[in-house]
Design an enzyme around this catalytic site. Structure first.
Site, PDB file in Angstrom:
ATOM      1  N   ASP A 158       0.827  -1.216   0.000  1.00 16.64           N
ATOM      2  CA  ASP A 158       0.000   0.000   0.000  1.00 16.64           C
ATOM      3  C   ASP A 158       0.857   1.260   0.000  1.00 16.64           C
ATOM      4  OD1 ASP A 158       0.694  -0.797   2.712  1.00 16.64           O
ATOM      5  OD2 ASP A 158      -0.594   0.833   3.421  1.00 16.64           O
ATOM      6  N   GLU A 186       0.122  -1.080   5.749  1.00 17.38           N
ATOM      7  CA  GLU A 186       1.159  -0.607   6.675  1.00 17.38           C
ATOM      8  C   GLU A 186       0.943   0.856   7.022  1.00 17.38           C
ATOM      9  OE1 GLU A 186       5.024   1.006   8.111  1.00 17.38           O
ATOM     10  OE2 GLU A 186       3.812   1.685   6.444  1.00 17.38           O
TER      11      GLU A 186
HETATM   12 ZN   LIG Z   1       6.699   2.256   4.225  1.00 18.08          ZN
END
Ligand SMILES: [Zn+2]
Ligand SMILES: *[C@@H]1O[C@H](CO)[C@@H](O)[C@H](O)[C@H]1NC(C)=O
Ligand SMILES: *[C@@H]1O[C@H](CO)[C@@H](O)[C@H](O)[C@H]1NC(C)=O
Ligand SMILES: *[C@@H]1O[C@H](CO)[C@@H](O)[C@H](O)[C@H]1NC(C)=O
Length: 582
Positions: A184, A251
C-alpha cells in the site's frame, strides 16, 4: 528522594515552660539553638552525602555495565562468497548490473507505481470496503511480472490481500530469512496533485528517477525483493536456507489487516522464534556523516500510546457560567501537560547511543568536544547527559531519538454557542522512549492531573478505572483518562552481535562498500515489524537505497533513483546467497 522533616527528639520530653525564669531562659535559648542548628547541620550533611554518592554512582549503573562488554561500535567484515561458487555469484550480480536488466527494472517499477494501492485512514474491513479492490489489480500485475516466483514458489494470501511467498531451501535445519515490505501507499490528496512535477501515478522516468507515490515507500522494496527472487529462479538457483517474503497491504494505516495476519499465519505454522532474520523497510539511511559513509539500519522502534482525556462537567445556560467551563478546564490540562515535556535521556539501552559511538569512533569530522564527550559517556552517566542536552538542542529529530514525545493532536468539544459544554476531550499522542513503558506514560499523566488539576478543581479523576479526587455528586465534574486505541510498547532491541547481524551487515558492506560503517539506529516511527516480534530476535529495518536515490516519501514528488534501486536488488540477491552460510 525527599529529605525527611527534621527530627526534634534530641531534646528531653516534658520541658518546663521556657519563659519561667532568666536562668531558664538562657538555658532555653541554648536549647533553641540546638533545636535548629543540629537539624540544619544534619540536613546539610545529608545533602552533601547525596551529592557525593550521586557523583560516585555515575557510570556504575547496570545499563552502563552491560554495554561495556561490547565494542563501542561493533563492525564485522564484508562477506566474500557464501555459496561456494564465486563465479555463479558474480555472473548473477553482473547480469543485475547489465543494461538489459536496468531497462526491464524501470518497466517493472513503473508498472507497480502506476497502480494506486492507496490505503485510507477510514478504511473498512477487507470485503466490506471496495477501496481494497485495487489490490486485485496489483496482485495480477505481480503475477504477470514475476512468472517464476508465481509458478515455482508457494504463495498464500493471508486475509485476501496479504502476500506470503515461501521458497523452500535444501537444508530444513536452517531457520528461514523473511523479506518484508508493504504493497500500500499513502493517498495523494486531490489538492496536492497539481504540485507534482509529474502526475503521481504516471511513474515518469526521467533517466534518473522514477517519480510517483510509492516509488520509494516502498514499491521499490517489494519489486526489488521479487526481482532478486525471479532472477535467481531463472538461474535455477536453490538456496540452502528457506527464503520467504511477506508483503502487507495496510502498513500506512497500522497494518492490522495485513501484516497482523501474515505474522499470525507464520506464528501458527512455523512457531515462535522460527526465523533467523527478518528484514523490512526502514532505517535512517545510507549517507555521509561526520566525513564517513554510514549505513544506519533500524534495530529498534519507539513505543506508541494515544491517551484520551475527557472532561465532563455540568451543562447549563452560558449566561450564568462557572469561572471555568469544561473547555477551560481541558485547556488548563493541556497547558499543564505541555509545560512538563519529557526530558532527553540517553542510555546504552538506546540504539542511538551506539549510533553516536559509531560517529565518534569512525567520523573524522565530528566536533572534538562532542567526540570526547560521547566516548566518555561509555562509562559516565554525567557525560551522557551532556551529550543528550547538546544534541537535543541542536536538532529536534535527534531529540526525539532520546525521549518520549507528547503531542496534543485531537481536540473536540462544544456544540452550541449558548450552552456550556458537558463533554470535551483531547487526545495526546506519545512515542515512547526505549527505556520506558506504556505504564510509565499512564502514571506520568495521572500524577500530573492529581498534582495540578485536582488541587485546583474539585473534581474526580478516573484514570483507567482508578478513581481519586472529589467523587461527591456536588463536585465540579470528572476527568477520565483512557487509551484511545491499542498502545504499543517500545520494540525489543535486536542484537548487534548475533550471527544474523554479522551476515546482514557483512552483506551491506559487500554491496555498498567495505569501508562503510554500519551503525545500529533507532526509529521514532513503527513499521509492520511490530507484529513480528515473536518470530525472530533479529529484526532489521533497512531499505537498501542510498539517501541520494530517494526523496519525499509521504509527500509531493516522491521518487526513487533507478541506479540506487538496482543496487538494492543486488543487496537482496547477495543476502540470499549469504543465507547459504551455516
Ligand atoms: Zn513504508
Ligand atoms: C491508583 O492510583 C494510585 C495513584 O494515585 C496508585 O497509588 C494506585 O496503585 C492505583 N491503584 C490501582 C489499582 O491501580
Ligand atoms: C467536593 O466538592 C464539593 C463542591 O465543590 C465540596 O462542597 C465538597 O466539600 C468537596 N468534597 C471533598 C471531599 O473535597
Ligand atoms: C507474542 O506472544 C505473546 C505470548 O504468547 C502473545 O501474548 C502476543 O500477543 C504475541 N505478540 C504478537 C505481536 O503477536
Amino acid at each position: 528522594m525527599a529529605l525527611k522533616a527534621p527530627n526534634y527528639t534530641l531534646l528531653p520530653q516534658g520541658e518546663t515552660d521556657p519563659l519561667t525564669s532568666t536562668r531558664q531562659r538562657t538555658q532555653v535559648n541554648w536549647r533553641r539553638l540546638y533545636q535548629w542548628a543540629i537539624p540544619v547541620i544534619l540536613s546539610i550533611a545529608v545533602i552533601l552525602a547525596l551529592i557525593i554518592t550521586n557523583i560516585a554512582h555515575t557510570g556504575t549503573d547496570s545499563d552502563w555495565d552491560h554495554h561495556s562488554s561490547l565494542p563501542a561500535c561493533p563492525q564485522y567484515p564484508a562477506l566474500v562468497s557464501s555459496t561456494g561458487n564465486k563465479k555463479f555469484e558474480k555472473d548473477v550480480l553482473d547480469e543485475i548490473s547489465s543494461e538489459g536488466f536496468f531497462g526491464k527494472s524501470v518497466k517493472r517499477m513503473q508498472g507497480a507505481v502506476q497502480i494506486p494501492t492507496e490505503s485510507f485512514d477510514d478504511m473498512g474491513k477487507v470485503g466490506a470496503d471496495d477501496r481494497w479492490n485495487i489490490f486485485v489489480d496489483f496482485h495480477a500485475y505481480l503475477e504477470k511480472t514475476f512468472p517464476l516466483v508465481y509458478s515455482k514458489l508457494e504463495i498464500s494470501h493471508p486475509n485476501t490481500y496479504g502476500i506470503l511467498i515461501e521458497w523452500k531451501g535444501k537444508d530444513e535445519s536452517l531457520k528461514p530469512y523473511l523479506f518484508m515490505g508493504h504493497q500500500d501507499v499513502v493517498p495523494v490528496p486531490k489538492v496536492t496533485e497539481s504540485r507534482w512535477k509529474y502526475p503521481p501515478y504516471s511513474a515518469h522516468y526521467d533517466d534518473r528517477f522514477i517519480w510517483g507515490r510509492g516509488a520509494s515507500d516502498c514499491k521499490n522494496v517489494v519489486i526489488g525483493v521479487l526481482e532478486a527472487f525471479e532472477t535467481l529462479l531463472e538461474k535455477d538457483y536453490i538456496p540452502e536456507r528457506t527464503m520467504m517474503a511477506g508483503f502487507g497491504f495496510d502498513e500506512e494505516i497500522s497494518g492490522w489487516q495485513g501484516a497482523f495476519y501474515i505474522a499470525k499465519q507464520l506464528e501458527d505454522t512455523k512457531g515462535k522464534d522460527s526465523f533467523e532474520l527478518i528484514i523490512d523497510e526502514g532505517g535512517l539511511g545510507i549517507k555521509e556523516m561526520y566525513g564517513s559513509m554510514f549505513v544506519l539500519p533500524g534495530v529498534g522502534e519507539k513505543g506508541y500510546h494515544d491517551i484520551k482525556i475527557t472532561v465532563e462537567t455540568a451543562g447549563g445556560h452560558s449566561s450564568v457560567p462557572p469561572d471555568h467551563s469544561g473547555i477551560g478546564i481541558l485547556s488548563q490540562i493541556v497547558s499543564a501537560i505541555e509545560a512538563k515535556p519529557y526530558a532527553p535521556n540517553l542510555t546504552p539501552i538506546n540504539p542511538y547511543f551506539t549510533t553516536l559511538q559509531c560517529g565518534a569512533e569512525y567520523g573524522p569530522s565530528m566536533d572534538s568536544w562532542l567526540r570526547k564527550t560521547i566516548k566518555k559517556s561509555l562509562t559516565s552517566k554525567a557525560a551522557s547527559k551532556k551529550v543528550a542536552e547538546y544534541l537535543s538542542n541542536d536538532n529536534i529529530n535527534q531529540r526525539y531519538l532520546m525521549q518520549t514525545s507528547q503531542a496534543v493532536d485531537l481536540i473536540n468539544g462544544g456544540v452550541k454557542i449558548n450552552a456550556l459544554p458537558e463533554r470535551v476531550f483531547a487526545v495526546i499522542n506519545h512515542r515512547i522512549a526505549v527505556e520506558s513503558r506504556t505504564k510509565d506514560v499512564r502514571e506520568n499523566i495521572q500524577t500530573l492531573l492529581q498534582d495540578q488539576i485536582l488541587k485546583k478543581f474539585s473534581m474526580s479523576l478516573n484514570a483507567w478505572g482508578n478513581v481519586s479526587g472529589n467523587t461527591s455528586s456536588s463536585a465540579v465534574g470528572q476527568v477520565i483518562l483512557e487509551d484511545f486505541d491499542e498502545p504499543l510498547e517500545p520494540s525489543p532491541v535486536s542484537p548487534f552481535d548475533s550471527e544474523a547481524y554479522k551476515t546482514f551487515t557483512g552483506t551491506i558492506k559487500q554491496t555498498f562498500g567495505e569501508d562503510y560503517i554500519v551503525a545500529p539506529s533507532f526509529m521514532t516511527g513503527n513499521t509492520d515489524t511490530k507484529y513480528f516480534w515473536n518470530l525472530s530476535k533479529n529484526i532489521y529495518r533497512f531499505s537498501p537505497v542510498r539517501d541520494d536515490g530517494r526523496a519525499n516519501a509521504h509527500t509531493v514528488d516522491e521518487r526513487v533513483g533507478m541506479k540506487e534501486h538496482i543496487e538494492g536488488v543486488k543487496f537482496y540477491t547477495q543476502l540470499i546467497f549469504n543465507g547459504d552460510r551455516k
